[in-house]
Design a protein around this motif. Sequence first.
Motif, PDB file in Angstrom:
ATOM      1  N   HIS A   1      -7.566   4.061  -6.547  1.00  0.00           N
ATOM      2  CA  HIS A   1      -8.625   5.028  -6.263  1.00  0.00           C
ATOM      3  C   HIS A   1      -8.529   6.041  -7.392  1.00  0.00           C
TER       4      HIS A   1
ATOM      5  N   GLU B   1      -4.572   2.145  -2.743  1.00  0.00           N
ATOM      6  CA  GLU B   1      -4.807   1.571  -1.425  1.00  0.00           C
ATOM      7  C   GLU B   1      -4.014   0.275  -1.406  1.00  0.00           C
TER       8      GLU B   1
ATOM      9  N   LEU C   1      -3.311   3.903   2.423  1.00  0.00           N
ATOM     10  CA  LEU C   1      -3.588   4.783   1.283  1.00  0.00           C
ATOM     11  C   LEU C   1      -2.364   5.630   0.933  1.00  0.00           C
TER      12      LEU C   1
ATOM     13  N   SER D   1     -14.153   7.511  -7.909  1.00  0.00           N
ATOM     14  CA  SER D   1     -14.626   6.128  -7.834  1.00  0.00           C
ATOM     15  C   SER D   1     -13.498   5.177  -7.434  1.00  0.00           C
ATOM     16  N   LEU D   2     -13.908   3.988  -7.026  1.00  0.00           N
ATOM     17  CA  LEU D   2     -12.946   2.963  -6.652  1.00  0.00           C
ATOM     18  C   LEU D   2     -12.584   2.183  -7.909  1.00  0.00           C
TER      19      LEU D   2
END
Lengths: 83, 83, 160, 160
Positions: free
Chosen positions: C132, C54, C90, C137-138
Amino acid sequence: MKALYFAWLRERVGKSEEEIQPPASVSTVADLIVWLSARDETYAHAFEKRNVIRAAIDHAHVRHDAKIFGAKEIAFFPPMTGG
Amino acid sequence: MKALYFAWLRERVGKSEEEIQPPASVSTVADLIVWLSARDETYAHAFEKRNVIRAAIDHAHVRHDAKIFGAKEIAFFPPMTGG
Amino acid sequence: MAGGAPKPSICVQREDFDAAAETEALCRGRADIGALASFVGLCRDEGGTLAALEIEHYGAMAEKEIERVATEALARWPLLALRIVHRYGLIEAGGRIVLVAAAAAHRGEAFAAAGFLMDYLKAQAPFWKRAHLADGSLGAWVEPKLADDEAAARWSAANT
Amino acid sequence: MAGGAPKPSICVQREDFDAAAETEALCRGRADIGALASFVGLCRDEGGTLAALEIEHYGAMAEKEIERVATEALARWPLLALRIVHRYGLIEAGGRIVLVAAAAAHRGEAFAAAGFLMDYLKAQAPFWKRAHLADGSLGAWVEPKLADDEAAARWSAANT
């Protein structure tokens, strides 16, 4: 063995390739240049700037002190300008 | 003036922009960081690593000793990772 | 070149770009260009662990800052054309992030300008990348590399 | 990279190439590439005086020699893909002559390899250019630049 000439060296020699049979005393590239130059005025003129002439034996760059024994193909050409 | 926050600084402050009205005694970027940090725990945490925080005044990078007088927009952010 | 430096063409956009079309367009219809050096930065999947990046950016500043750096490149080297595209938003693994294409008469200038621009974009353009992860999960914000600051710094050490 | 260097893809051809398609093909379907540096060398018209370049080459040696230089680049830098195309024959002003595209995880390696390859192609690949002038006459054989030999030599001075 086969001798090949490229670019202005080809133009000066007047042919792009020929069969040559140097005597056994001609053992290096430098010797071969001397031997070819001694043939006639045309070759003498073509090879007069010896320090700019490059050579390759069987498709690999070599120096003038390289041995020519066993070579199938010797090419002479001016400095390259590809890329 | 408007204050902007980016990346993890934005996340720690909890907003991406706000209007701020620092007193006249706050004259440099460094002063402004001290003043914002004194607001509460949230700002104190966001600005704790002062030496890695970068700033821009009106869309141009500045050092922490730059004067903020006349600035319309001051942005704070971590080192950039573009490209 | 005596006619002055060309105007750099800069784009900061969310959409993908066609690296091919972008570089072709730089040279189309002109025969003064002898060298075109281009660079495309892509999103690596980091061995399958990363799904996307991102890219956050400071919109009001990004194009200005890139233009400033481009102007500096045009002052340093006799470039004939310059195109820079930087994406935000993104970007999935394998996707394109940035394009720099520099055209000049000779290769040295084109290569140097493209390298300079990439080093400066990394260090100076207001973009921040966050991972990402492939497990959904981030991930963390990407840390700048010390090497990137050093890469940018070598251009001030040289040529001054 | 642990899996060994990739095989370089080399082409010596008379036909024009699609620089766009060539570079896109290098990255297609893979997400381990983070950097793609490419270079296209074009035929300059030298201020309108040159109509075309005739490129003579030593066919039996050219591809071998480029492969040798490519192998050297692959040994020096951890490249993920490498594509080199060199044309011969008549190339009109504005036309493409050579393409080098190097893909790697990081930009430093990709840029360095592309620069190295171009320097070596200029100095070592058996091609000779001759000018065809705009007035219809045959021009001189292009003289090598001293700078080109120096450019190639700096790679032996470094890293040894």
